[in-house]
Design a protein around this motif. Structure first.
Motif, PDB file in Angstrom:
ATOM      1  N   LEU A 203       2.343  -2.783  12.924  1.00 12.16           N
ATOM      2  CA  LEU A 203       3.469  -1.853  12.780  1.00 12.16           C
ATOM      3  C   LEU A 203       4.263  -1.666  14.070  1.00 12.16           C
ATOM      4  O   LEU A 203       5.367  -1.135  14.046  1.00 12.16           O
TER       5      LEU A 203
ATOM      6  N   LYS B  35       8.996  -5.265   9.335  1.00 17.29           N
ATOM      7  CA  LYS B  35       9.717  -5.015   8.069  1.00 17.29           C
ATOM      8  C   LYS B  35       9.799  -6.264   7.197  1.00 17.29           C
ATOM      9  O   LYS B  35       9.674  -6.198   5.974  1.00 17.29           O
TER      10      LYS B  35
ATOM     11  N   HIS C 149      -1.498   1.314  13.652  1.00 16.26           N
ATOM     12  CA  HIS C 149      -0.940   2.240  12.650  1.00 16.26           C
ATOM     13  C   HIS C 149      -0.728   3.653  13.182  1.00 16.26           C
ATOM     14  O   HIS C 149      -0.090   4.465  12.526  1.00 16.26           O
TER      15      HIS C 149
ATOM     16  N   LYS D 118       2.542  10.419   7.500  1.00 14.73           N
ATOM     17  CA  LYS D 118       3.571   9.931   8.429  1.00 14.73           C
ATOM     18  C   LYS D 118       3.588   8.395   8.432  1.00 14.73           C
ATOM     19  O   LYS D 118       4.650   7.767   8.383  1.00 14.73           O
ATOM     20  N   MET D 119       2.380   7.785   8.454  1.00 16.13           N
ATOM     21  CA  MET D 119       2.318   6.321   8.418  1.00 16.13           C
ATOM     22  C   MET D 119       2.935   5.788   7.131  1.00 16.13           C
ATOM     23  O   MET D 119       3.681   4.808   7.142  1.00 16.13           O
TER      24      MET D 119
ATOM     25  N   CYS E  14       5.263   7.099   5.322  1.00 12.76           N
ATOM     26  CA  CYS E  14       6.731   7.217   5.401  1.00 12.76           C
ATOM     27  C   CYS E  14       7.316   6.164   6.335  1.00 12.76           C
ATOM     28  O   CYS E  14       8.355   5.564   6.027  1.00 12.76           O
ATOM     29  N   ASP E  15       6.641   5.901   7.456  1.00 14.15           N
ATOM     30  CA  ASP E  15       7.108   4.852   8.378  1.00 14.15           C
ATOM     31  C   ASP E  15       7.135   3.490   7.670  1.00 14.15           C
ATOM     32  O   ASP E  15       8.091   2.716   7.803  1.00 14.15           O
TER      33      ASP E  15
ATOM     34  N   GLU F  45       9.941   3.271   5.190  1.00 15.17           N
ATOM     35  CA  GLU F  45      11.257   3.115   5.847  1.00 15.17           C
ATOM     36  C   GLU F  45      11.441   1.678   6.350  1.00 15.17           C
ATOM     37  O   GLU F  45      12.526   1.103   6.233  1.00 15.17           O
TER      38      GLU F  45
ATOM     39  N   ASN G 112      15.745   6.173   4.070  1.00 15.73           N
ATOM     40  CA  ASN G 112      14.693   7.080   3.583  1.00 15.73           C
ATOM     41  C   ASN G 112      14.615   7.129   2.058  1.00 15.73           C
ATOM     42  O   ASN G 112      14.072   8.065   1.484  1.00 15.73           O
TER      43      ASN G 112
ATOM     44  N   SER H  31      10.860   7.093   1.371  1.00 17.95           N
ATOM     45  CA  SER H  31      10.054   8.053   2.142  1.00 17.95           C
ATOM     46  C   SER H  31      10.404   9.503   1.817  1.00 17.95           C
ATOM     47  O   SER H  31       9.553  10.376   1.888  1.00 17.95           O
TER      48      SER H  31
END
Length: 309
Positions: free
Chosen positions: A14, A20, A38, A124-125, A127-128, A131, A143, A146
């Motif tokens: 990550l 991505k 992560h 949080k991970m 959502c990252d 995204e 977003n 997320s």
């Protein structure tokens, strides 16, 4: 049956700029990948695992005070209301922590604090990752996925599965199902386990492969809702867990779900003139439909648009 471990499972770092692209490729090909770097502290992971194991080592009558899972709480062997069983005991907790934690053993306050901090790190991970996924799909609104997990009404759940050692296996070498084959209905699942094997995923060619355990990393599953939102470009991964004859396995899974009222439908930016493969439905409707099914059912089948021949 000896299981072969696969070296083909995609690994996504990550912290690297190509994350991505690798995420999108993995979601298209496997619906599954492993993440490293992560950002979830190992200490938070091992402390929560220790507390969970303390709970599972309590006498059965103590654990049963935290059950039955209706739908949240402690459950054993029975998975869901429709007859599925496995060599597993589990805790199912919701995102909003509306539980009487005094039922979870002497250290319940510590358990609750560790759980809260772990879940906020894992969310949080998630959502990252979502995204990065949106960027990899070249969606302008970064977003778009997320925000559904960040919504205060997000219907996310957390599950701790404990697969005790299965003595019969050590004797006769047969496979015993810990958790039967299924796909996850939510958007995304983030799973980690101790260093015990058992998890298998189903490949597009019809074979099952064993996922090498790695207690420092997380494994990510595409869920049914994400399959619909990408109009089938990403496929939700079918997976199962086999019991282990020699070592117990503990896994912790965060299921990132949308608010109940959210309409699950392909994103317009991914359609570009294509037909939707799915009828529109809300997460509430889909969730209710999955509760009425068996684990191995193709739950999305009811919601597919059958092309007129």
């Amino acid at each position: 049956m000896a299981s072969t471990f696969s070296s083909t499972i995609p690994i996504v770092d990550l912290s690297k700029p190509d994350a991505k692209t690798l995420i999108v490729n993995a979601c298209e090909e496997f619906g599954f990948f492993k993440v490293i770097n992560h950002g979830v502290p190992m200490e938070a992971i091992s402390q929560l695992e220790t507390e969970a194991l303390k709970f599972f080592s309590l006498p059965l009558n103590e654990k049963e005070k935290a059950g039955p899972p209706n739908p949240f709480g402690y459950g054993s062997k029975r998975i869901g209301p429709n007859g599925d069983v496995g060599w597993v005991e589990y805790l199912l907790l919701n995102n909003n922590q509306e539980h009487d934690f005094s039922l979870y053993g002497k250290n319940h306050e510590k358990f609750r604090c560790l759980l809260n901090s772990y879940m906020s790190s894992v969310k949080k991970m998630a959502c990252d990752i979502l995204e990065l996924m949106a960027e990899g799909l070249k969606i302008q609104q970064k977003n778009v996925f997320s925000k559904l997990l960040r919504d205060k009404e997000s219907d996310s759940v957390f599950r701790v599965n404990h697969y005790p050692t299965c003595p019969e296996l050590a004797v006769n070498g047969q496979n015993m199902i810990g958790f039967g084959e299924h796909t996850d209905p939510q958007i995304i699942s983030l799973l980690r386990s101790n260093n015990t094997s058992g998890l298998q995923i189903y490949l597009r060619d019809g074979s099952w492969i064993s996922v090498p355990p790695d207690h420092n990393s997380f494994f990510i599953n595409v869920g049914d809702s994400l399959q619909v939102m990408t109009n089938g470009r990403f496929g939700s991964v079918r997976h199962r867990v086999l019991a282990n004859g020699l070592k117990s396995r503990l896994s912790m899974i965060y299921f990132g779900g949308p608010p109940l009222s959210e309409k699950i439908t392909p994103l317009p930016s991914l359609m570009k003139g294509k037909e939707s493969l799915y009828k529109e439905f809300t997460w509430f409707e889909y969730k209710n439909s999955t509760y009425g099914s068996r684990l191995a059912d193709n739950r999305l089948g009811h919601f597919e648009r059958i092309a007129a021949s």
